[in-house]
Write a protein that holds these residues in place. Structure first.
Motif, PDB file in Angstrom:
ATOM      1  N   GLN A  57       0.823  -1.205   0.000  1.00 28.09           N
ATOM      2  CA  GLN A  57       0.000   0.000   0.000  1.00 28.09           C
ATOM      3  C   GLN A  57       0.859   1.258   0.000  1.00 28.09           C
ATOM      4  OE1 GLN A  57      -2.550  -0.489   3.346  1.00 28.09           O
ATOM      5  NE2 GLN A  57      -0.903  -0.370   4.852  1.00 28.09           N
ATOM      6  N   SER A  58       2.130   1.105  -0.354  1.00 25.66           N
ATOM      7  CA  SER A  58       3.021   2.275  -0.321  1.00 25.66           C
ATOM      8  C   SER A  58       2.571   3.344  -1.323  1.00 25.66           C
ATOM      9  CB  SER A  58       4.468   1.847  -0.589  1.00 25.66           C
ATOM     10  OG  SER A  58       4.571   1.172  -1.828  1.00 25.66           O
ATOM     11  N   LYS A  59       2.074   2.938  -2.508  1.00 24.06           N
ATOM     12  CA  LYS A  59       1.602   3.935  -3.478  1.00 24.06           C
ATOM     13  C   LYS A  59       0.378   4.666  -2.935  1.00 24.06           C
ATOM     14  CE  LYS A  59       0.430   4.558  -8.348  1.00 24.06           C
ATOM     15  NZ  LYS A  59      -0.260   5.747  -8.126  1.00 24.06           N
ATOM     16  N   ALA A  60      -0.513   3.950  -2.241  1.00 26.09           N
ATOM     17  CA  ALA A  60      -1.698   4.600  -1.664  1.00 26.09           C
ATOM     18  C   ALA A  60      -1.265   5.626  -0.610  1.00 26.09           C
ATOM     19  CB  ALA A  60      -2.622   3.554  -1.045  1.00 26.09           C
ATOM     20  N   TRP A  61      -0.265   5.277   0.228  1.00 22.84           N
ATOM     21  CA  TRP A  61       0.228   6.233   1.222  1.00 22.84           C
ATOM     22  C   TRP A  61       0.858   7.442   0.528  1.00 22.84           C
ATOM     23  CZ3 TRP A  61      -1.790   5.803   5.683  1.00 22.84           C
ATOM     24  CH2 TRP A  61      -2.050   4.573   6.269  1.00 22.84           C
ATOM     25  N   ARG A  62       1.620   7.187  -0.534  1.00 20.13           N
ATOM     26  CA  ARG A  62       2.248   8.319  -1.252  1.00 20.13           C
ATOM     27  C   ARG A  62       1.187   9.209  -1.882  1.00 20.13           C
ATOM     28  NH1 ARG A  62       6.011   4.310  -2.563  1.00 20.13           N
ATOM     29  NH2 ARG A  62       5.050   3.887  -4.565  1.00 20.13           N
ATOM     30  N   ASP A  63       0.100   8.556  -2.444  1.00 17.63           N
ATOM     31  CA  ASP A  63      -0.969   9.356  -3.045  1.00 17.63           C
ATOM     32  C   ASP A  63      -1.640  10.253  -2.013  1.00 17.63           C
ATOM     33  OD1 ASP A  63      -0.436   8.138  -5.424  1.00 17.63           O
ATOM     34  OD2 ASP A  63      -2.235   6.878  -5.465  1.00 17.63           O
ATOM     35  N   MET A  64      -1.649   9.852  -0.758  1.00 19.80           N
ATOM     36  CA  MET A  64      -2.276  10.656   0.292  1.00 19.80           C
ATOM     37  C   MET A  64      -1.264  11.605   0.933  1.00 19.80           C
ATOM     38  SD  MET A  64      -4.903   7.997   2.138  1.00 19.80           S
ATOM     39  CE  MET A  64      -3.637   6.970   2.810  1.00 19.80           C
ATOM     40  N   GLY A  65      -0.019  11.622   0.418  1.00 16.72           N
ATOM     41  CA  GLY A  65       0.994  12.540   0.942  1.00 16.72           C
ATOM     42  C   GLY A  65       1.697  12.016   2.173  1.00 16.72           C
ATOM     43  N   MET A  66       1.597  10.744   2.436  1.00 21.78           N
ATOM     44  CA  MET A  66       2.263  10.166   3.600  1.00 21.78           C
ATOM     45  C   MET A  66       3.426   9.315   3.087  1.00 21.78           C
ATOM     46  SD  MET A  66      -1.193   9.096   5.578  1.00 21.78           S
ATOM     47  CE  MET A  66      -0.639   9.113   7.259  1.00 21.78           C
ATOM     48  N   PHE A  67       4.625   9.766   3.376  1.00 21.89           N
ATOM     49  CA  PHE A  67       5.818   9.101   2.873  1.00 21.89           C
ATOM     50  C   PHE A  67       6.623   8.529   4.027  1.00 21.89           C
ATOM     51  CE2 PHE A  67       4.840  12.655   0.020  1.00 21.89           C
ATOM     52  CZ  PHE A  67       4.721  11.996  -1.187  1.00 21.89           C
ATOM     53  N   SER A  68       7.470   7.586   3.677  1.00 23.66           N
ATOM     54  CA  SER A  68       8.443   7.115   4.666  1.00 23.66           C
ATOM     55  C   SER A  68       9.477   8.226   4.834  1.00 23.66           C
ATOM     56  CB  SER A  68       9.098   5.812   4.196  1.00 23.66           C
ATOM     57  OG  SER A  68       9.934   6.057   3.089  1.00 23.66           O
TER      58      SER A  68
END
Length: 186
Positions: A57-68
Motif C-alpha cells: 500500500q506504499s503507493k496509496a500512502w504516497r498518493d495521500m501525501g504520507m511518505f516514509s
C-alpha cells in the motif's frame, strides 16, 4: 334216442394282487449362511502449507501525501531544488529586464505586480488514493491429501442343507389266488 353227454362246467377266478404303497417323504431345508461384513474407515491425512498474501500500500500512502522518512526527504529535497532553480531563473530574468531598463517599459512596476500576488492555489481532495494504488499478490499454499483405503472384511460361514429322506415302501400280497373249478354236469 336221446343221448346226453356229460357237460363240463368251468369256473375260473383270476389271481388278484394287492399293492400297498407308501410314498417317500423328503424334507430339504437350507439354513441361511452366517455373513458378517465390516468396512473399516479410510484413513485420510491432509497437510496444507500456508498461503502468502502480500499487500503493498506504499503507493496509496504516497498518493495521500504520507511518505516514509527516506521518501519524504527525497521528495521534498527534489521539490526544494526545483523551487530554488525556479527562483534563480526568475531573478536572473528580472535582472536581465532591469539591465535593459533603458529600452523602455516599466520593469520595476511589472515585477512588483507579478511578485505581490501569490498564485491561486488549487483545492482538491488529497486523502483519496488513486485507483488500484493498493497492490495485492496471493500465493496459495500447497495441499497434500493422502488417502489410505481399507478393504472390507467379509466372513461367510455357509450352512449345510438339512435333508431328511424316508424312502417309500411298496408291499405286494396275493389278494386272491387264481382258481379253476371244473364241474361235470350229467
Amino acid at each position: 334216442m336221446n343221448l346226453q353227454f356229460p357237460q363240463l362246467r368251468m369256473e375260473s377266478n383270476m389271481a388278484q394282487i394287492s399293492i400297498d404303497q407308501k410314498p417317500p417323504i423328503q424334507h430339504i431345508e437350507q439354513p441361511k449362511a452366517d455373513i458378517s461384513i465390516e468396512q473399516p474407515r479410510a484413513q485420510i491425512k491432509m497437510e496444507s502449507g500456508r498461503g502468502k498474501l502480500t499487500i503493498d500500500q506504499s503507493k496509496a500512502w504516497r498518493d495521500m501525501g504520507m511518505f516514509s522518512p527516506v521518501e519524504f526527504m527525497e521528495q521534498y529535497g527534489q521539490n526544494g531544488l526545483h523551487s530554488a532553480l525556479e527562483g534563480v531563473a526568475r531573478r536572473a530574468m528580472e535582472g536581465d529586464e532591469l539591465m535593459r531598463i533603458e529600452q523602455g517599459g516599466n520593469p520595476i512596476a511589472q515585477h512588483g505586480e507579478t511578485n505581490s500576488y501569490e498564485p491561486q492555489k488549487e483545492y482538491n481532495i488529497g486523502w483519496i488514493p488513486s485507483h488500484f494504488a493498493v497492490k495485492t499478490h496471493y500465493e496459495p499454499g500447497e495441499l497434500h491429501i493422502d488417502v489410505q483405503v481399507n478393504k472390507p472384511i467379509i466372513n461367510v460361514n455357509p450352512q449345510k442343507p438339512i435333508h431328511d429322506y424316508t424312502p417309500g415302501t411298496v408291499n405286494t400280497n396275493m389278494k386272491q389266488y387264481a382258481s379253476l373249478q371244473i364241474d361235470i354236469v350229467t
